[in-house]
Design an enzyme around this catalytic site. Structure first.
Site, PDB file in Angstrom:
ATOM      1  N   TYR A 189       0.853  -1.188   0.000  1.00 56.08           N
ATOM      2  CA  TYR A 189       0.000   0.000   0.000  1.00 56.08           C
ATOM      3  C   TYR A 189       0.888   1.236   0.000  1.00 56.08           C
ATOM      4  O   TYR A 189       1.878   1.293   0.722  1.00 56.08           O
ATOM      5  CB  TYR A 189      -0.903   0.009   1.237  1.00 56.08           C
ATOM      6  CG  TYR A 189      -1.760   1.250   1.370  1.00 56.08           C
ATOM      7  CD1 TYR A 189      -2.819   1.491   0.501  1.00 56.08           C
ATOM      8  CD2 TYR A 189      -1.504   2.188   2.377  1.00 56.08           C
ATOM      9  CE1 TYR A 189      -3.612   2.629   0.628  1.00 56.08           C
ATOM     10  CE2 TYR A 189      -2.306   3.333   2.511  1.00 56.08           C
ATOM     11  CZ  TYR A 189      -3.349   3.542   1.632  1.00 56.08           C
ATOM     12  OH  TYR A 189      -4.136   4.672   1.764  1.00 56.08           O
TER      13      TYR A 189
ATOM     14  N   ASP B  22       9.242   2.763   0.089  1.00 61.08           N
ATOM     15  CA  ASP B  22       8.196   3.462   0.823  1.00 61.08           C
ATOM     16  C   ASP B  22       8.294   2.996   2.268  1.00 61.08           C
ATOM     17  O   ASP B  22       7.787   1.942   2.636  1.00 61.08           O
ATOM     18  CB  ASP B  22       6.822   3.141   0.212  1.00 61.08           C
ATOM     19  CG  ASP B  22       5.694   3.864   0.941  1.00 61.08           C
ATOM     20  OD1 ASP B  22       5.978   4.548   1.944  1.00 61.08           O
ATOM     21  OD2 ASP B  22       4.532   3.733   0.505  1.00 61.08           O
TER      22      ASP B  22
ATOM     23  N   LYS C 250       4.012   8.625   9.133  1.00 59.81           N
ATOM     24  CA  LYS C 250       3.696   8.004  10.430  1.00 59.81           C
ATOM     25  C   LYS C 250       4.660   8.405  11.561  1.00 59.81           C
ATOM     26  O   LYS C 250       4.557   9.504  12.069  1.00 59.81           O
ATOM     27  CB  LYS C 250       3.559   6.495  10.267  1.00 59.81           C
ATOM     28  CG  LYS C 250       2.422   6.174   9.269  1.00 59.81           C
ATOM     29  CD  LYS C 250       1.906   4.769   9.283  1.00 59.81           C
ATOM     30  CE  LYS C 250       0.637   4.653   8.462  1.00 59.81           C
ATOM     31  NZ  LYS C 250       0.795   4.168   7.108  1.00 59.81           N
TER      32      LYS C 250
HETATM   33  C1  LIG Z   1       0.230   4.718   5.776  1.00 59.44           C
HETATM   34  C2  LIG Z   1       1.021   4.508   4.544  1.00 59.44           C
HETATM   35  C3  LIG Z   1       0.934   5.386   3.449  1.00 59.44           C
HETATM   36  C4  LIG Z   1      -0.038   6.526   3.420  1.00 59.44           C
HETATM   37  O1  LIG Z   1       0.240   7.462   4.412  1.00 59.44           O
HETATM   38  P1  LIG Z   1      -0.935   8.484   4.838  1.00 59.44           P
HETATM   39  O2  LIG Z   1      -0.283   9.355   5.849  1.00 59.44           O
HETATM   40  O3  LIG Z   1      -2.037   7.630   5.383  1.00 59.44           O
HETATM   41  O4  LIG Z   1      -1.341   9.212   3.615  1.00 59.44           O
HETATM   42  C5  LIG Z   1       1.765   5.174   2.367  1.00 59.44           C
HETATM   43  N1  LIG Z   1       2.635   4.165   2.345  1.00 59.44           N
HETATM   44  C6  LIG Z   1       2.748   3.290   3.371  1.00 59.44           C
HETATM   45  C7  LIG Z   1       3.763   2.195   3.307  1.00 59.44           C
HETATM   46  C8  LIG Z   1       1.932   3.431   4.501  1.00 59.44           C
HETATM   47  O5  LIG Z   1       2.036   2.554   5.491  1.00 59.44           O
END
Ligand SMILES: *Cc1c(COP(=O)(O)O)cnc(C)c1O
Length: 417
Positions: free
Chosen positions: A141, A235, A263
């Site tokens: 994701y 990511d 995060k």
């Molecule tokens: C949570 C997450 C996102 C999105 O971040 P948001 O702050 O919710 O927009 C993108 N990539 C990864 C790996 C994530 O865990």
């Protein structure tokens, strides 16, 4: 009002009653708890019931709720003012703190969410390589940016289709979707397409269960991108500052060309970031031709919270201690799960996933069916006991520094009550 009444009202004014779909308790017998306040490892709902929290706002709160140092950094910052739309020293302090400790990045830019960070990283990769296509993996994701809401098409390998309404066909054509671990499919993508700008991967996929990858696979991603003059984007929105200060890049020694954070980086305030070498980062406006901007980017309150948070994470033994606590929690759950349900528990660093399978799961195909149903049964047992998991079978659990031995004793008491 009780939780049910709040949720009934919320559904009138807010689509589905929530501002992010994972909060909706969809498929569960319970409705969402409306959280009134929090402290340490605990959240308390509007009915006054408290829960040991293993969701931790889906990851940011690695020190627990309301850590006093982060709290006072926020209060001090607010007392000075909360946005200037101008240069300030707080983002500089945070940038320096991070870059001093993560060797492969020279420059960083702050945004307000993980999604925004990914969106910018993709544009930067395309602008830098002058190529168009992006390879992503099934089961990873990357936020809700259009080009990442893509799944593999039915039938032909290498085809792709939108996983959300509102994403255009043209957009989905530029994203190629491959299964985690499938190096042959990756190689084929590069043979079939000569305009691949980047591979994006969660080096520790933790948004569709916990799909731990081998270091060898991650290293091959580095090799293959290098060979084809494409970029590798890690990511690390979940794994950055979570599994180690420098995330999976630090743990594996594999250096991506671009990294995204979110995060944990903001300590619970809205912060995301894109970082890379000077050469790549200088392609961003105002120096380069890749546009990116944000009215509230590098918000000073969020920057101060982030720095206070990261200062603690940079202390000696922070991560080993957190992992020690996680192991205790995992074995506490395991003992109870073995006796009471058909679930087992998988963990990595301070993340865990309770799943109805006892096999190693490293890609989407291996995830058992009817996960949701079984999760509902589990949540019917745990929620009344005052134990709060992320309210979805595919979401992982997060352990924080506030999950002390005392909390673990309380967890045992609640589990076996
Ligand atoms: C949570 C997450 C996102 C999105 O971040 P948001 O702050 O919710 O927009 C993108 N990539 C990864 C790996 C994530 O865990």
């Amino acid at each position: 009002m009780n939780n049910e009444q709040f949720f009934e009202q919320a559904q009138i004014y807010i689509p589905g009653g929530v501002h992010s779909p994972v909060r909706s308790f969809k498929g569960l017998d319970f409705c969402p708890r409306f959280i009134k306040k929090s402290d340490g490892a605990y959240i308390t709902d509007e009915e006054g019931k408290d829960f040991i929290d293993f969701c931790m706002s889906f990851g940011p709160l690695i020190l627990g709720h309301k850590h006093p140092k982060v709290q006072s950094a926020i209060v001090d910052a607010v007392n000075r003012g909360w946005t200037y739309g101008a240069c300030e020293k707080y983002s500089l302090d945070l940038a320096k703190f991070i870059i001093d400790r993560i060797s492969f990045i020279d420059k960083i830019r702050f945004v307000s969410s993980g999604t925004e960070a990914v969106m910018t990283a993709l544009r930067l990769a395309r602008g830098y390589t002058k190529k168009n296509k992006i390879i992503k993996f099934n089961g990873c994701y990357h936020g809700h940016v259009d080009s990442m809401l893509i799944k593999s098409g039915s039938g032909l390998a290498g085809t792709s289709t939108a996983s959300s309404l509102g994403v255009t066909e043209n957009c989905s054509k530029d994203t190629l979707v491959v299964d985690l671990g499938d190096l042959d499919a990756l190689e084929k993508c590069f043979q079939d397409h000569d305009d691949i700008a980047a591979i994006i991967v969660e080096p520790l996929p933790a948004n569709y269960g916990l799909l731990v990858q081998t270091e060898d696979f991650l290293r091959k991603l580095k090799d293959i991108t290098k060979k084809h003059n494409a970029l590798l984007i890690f990511d690390e929105v979940i794994s950055g500052f979570r599994v180690a200060f420098g995330g999976m890049a630090e743990i594996t020694g594999i250096t991506p060309d671009i990294v995204t954070y979110g995060k944990v980086i903001g300590g619970g305030m809205p912060v995301g970031a894109i970082a890379a070498s000077k050469e790549i980062m200088d392609h961003l406006a105002p120096l380069g031709g890749v546009y990116q901007a944000g009215t509230l980017s590098a918000n000073p309150v969020a920057m101060c919270a982030g720095l206070a948070n990261l200062e603690i994470l940079a202390q000696k033994d922070f991560y080993p201690n957190l992992e020690k606590q996680t192991q205790k929690i995992v074995s506490t759950f395991k003992e109870w799960l073995d006796k009471n349900t058909q679930h087992s528990i998988i963990s990595h660093s301070s993340l865990f996933w309770i799943v109805s399978s006892d096999q190693a799961i490293s890609n989407v195909d291996k995830i058992p069916q009817n996960l949701g149903e079984k999760f509902n049964k589990l949540s019917n047992l745990l929620l009344p006991k005052g134990i709060y998991l992320s309210p979805n079978a595919y979401e992982v659990g997060f352990v924080s520094q506030a999950h002390t031995d005392e909390v673990i004793e309380e967890l045992k008491k609640r589990l076996w009550s």
